[in-house]
Enzyme design. Structure first.
Site, PDB file in Angstrom:
ATOM      1  CG  ASN A  42      -0.419  -0.384   2.557  1.00 37.37           C
ATOM      2  OD1 ASN A  42       0.411  -0.995   2.563  1.00 37.37           O
ATOM      3  ND2 ASN A  42      -1.225   0.250   3.498  1.00 37.37           N
ATOM      4  CD  GLU A  44      -1.612   4.511   4.654  1.00 37.37           C
ATOM      5  OE1 GLU A  44      -1.082   5.331   5.518  1.00 37.37           O
ATOM      6  OE2 GLU A  44      -2.516   3.503   5.093  1.00 37.37           O
ATOM      7  CB  CYS A  53      -5.367  -1.393  -1.911  1.00 38.50           C
ATOM      8  SG  CYS A  53      -6.627  -0.716  -0.975  1.00 38.50           S
ATOM      9  CD  GLU A  55      -5.154  -5.970  -1.676  1.00 40.99           C
ATOM     10  OE1 GLU A  55      -4.877  -4.733  -1.491  1.00 40.99           O
ATOM     11  OE2 GLU A  55      -5.767  -6.404  -0.825  1.00 40.99           O
ATOM     12  CB  CYS A  86     -10.960  -2.734   0.108  1.00 40.19           C
ATOM     13  SG  CYS A  86     -10.302  -1.986  -1.441  1.00 40.19           S
ATOM     14  CB  CYS A  89      -8.726  -4.426  -4.304  1.00 36.18           C
ATOM     15  SG  CYS A  89      -7.262  -3.079  -3.790  1.00 36.18           S
TER      16      CYS A  89
HETATM   17  N1  THU Z   1      -5.305  -1.504   2.388  1.00 37.87           N
HETATM   18  C1  THU Z   1      -4.697  -2.371   1.218  1.00 37.87           C
HETATM   19  O1  THU Z   1      -3.815  -2.186   0.891  1.00 37.87           O
HETATM   20  N2  THU Z   1      -5.240  -3.467   0.853  1.00 37.87           N
HETATM   21  C2  THU Z   1      -6.691  -3.689   1.402  1.00 37.87           C
HETATM   22  O2  THU Z   1      -7.182  -4.598   0.642  1.00 37.87           O
HETATM   23  C3  THU Z   1      -7.303  -3.201   2.192  1.00 37.87           C
HETATM   24  C4  THU Z   1      -6.678  -1.836   2.847  1.00 37.87           C
HETATM   25  C5  THU Z   1      -4.516  -0.586   2.816  1.00 37.87           C
HETATM   26  C6  THU Z   1      -5.005   0.674   2.450  1.00 37.87           C
HETATM   27  C7  THU Z   1      -4.656   1.630   3.630  1.00 37.87           C
HETATM   28  O3  THU Z   1      -3.425   2.068   3.076  1.00 37.87           O
HETATM   29  C8  THU Z   1      -4.476   0.823   4.594  1.00 37.87           C
HETATM   30  O4  THU Z   1      -4.612  -0.419   4.209  1.00 37.87           O
HETATM   31  C9  THU Z   1      -5.793   1.022   5.561  1.00 37.87           C
HETATM   32  O5  THU Z   1      -6.748   0.896   5.242  1.00 37.87           O
END
Ligand code: THU
Length: 134
Positions: A42, A44, A53, A55, A86, A89
């Protein structure tokens, strides 16, 4: 590449997560039909909604390298229970391989496997775009 190795690759990818806002690091490893593995973490942003994310990072890397069909994705978090991808994704992965295997694992060794079309049935797809005035 067996499923255990794919989880190891996702854990490696997780170590590169850029998650200063949530402190929730996620790693993904996407296995293409070719056998090649694409890593994602991820990424941010101070403008929180611009976060990507793990994925989708792996998926966009793969597609931009010319790979568009996938066998499996492994997702690794440091949680008590495995974490599923999520909704955004799921939709983005389903565009390419709606039946791919989804392996969800934790750093402490919990692991669950399912298929994307089980996690995300009735995905919106190209067939839904036809037939109207748009
Ligand atoms: N996140 C992912 O990388 N993948 C997911 O399927 C769920 C959420 C990340 C996004 C954000 O940086 C952190 O997790 C908290 O939501």
């Amino acid at each position: 590449m067996d499923r255990r190795e794919l989880v190891t690759e996702a854990a490696k990818a997780r170590s590169r997560a850029y998650a200063p806002y949530s402190s929730f690091a996620v790693g993904a490893a996407l296995l293409g039909k070719s056998g090649r593995v694409y890593h994602g973490c991820n990424v941010e942003n101070a403008s929180y909604g611009a976060t990507i994310c793990a994925e989708r990072v792996a998926l966009t890397k793969a597609v931009s390298e010319g790979e568009t069909e996938f066998q499996a994705i492994a997702v690794v978090c440091d949680t008590a229970e495995p974490v599923p991808p999520c909704g955004i994704c799921r939709q983005v992965l389903a565009e390419f391989s709606p039946r791919m295997e989804v392996i969800m694992a934790t750093l402490r060794g919990e692991c669950e496997t399912t298929r994307l079309d089980v996690l995300y049935p009735n995905a919106f797809g190209t067939a839904n775009l036809g037939g109207g005035d748009n």
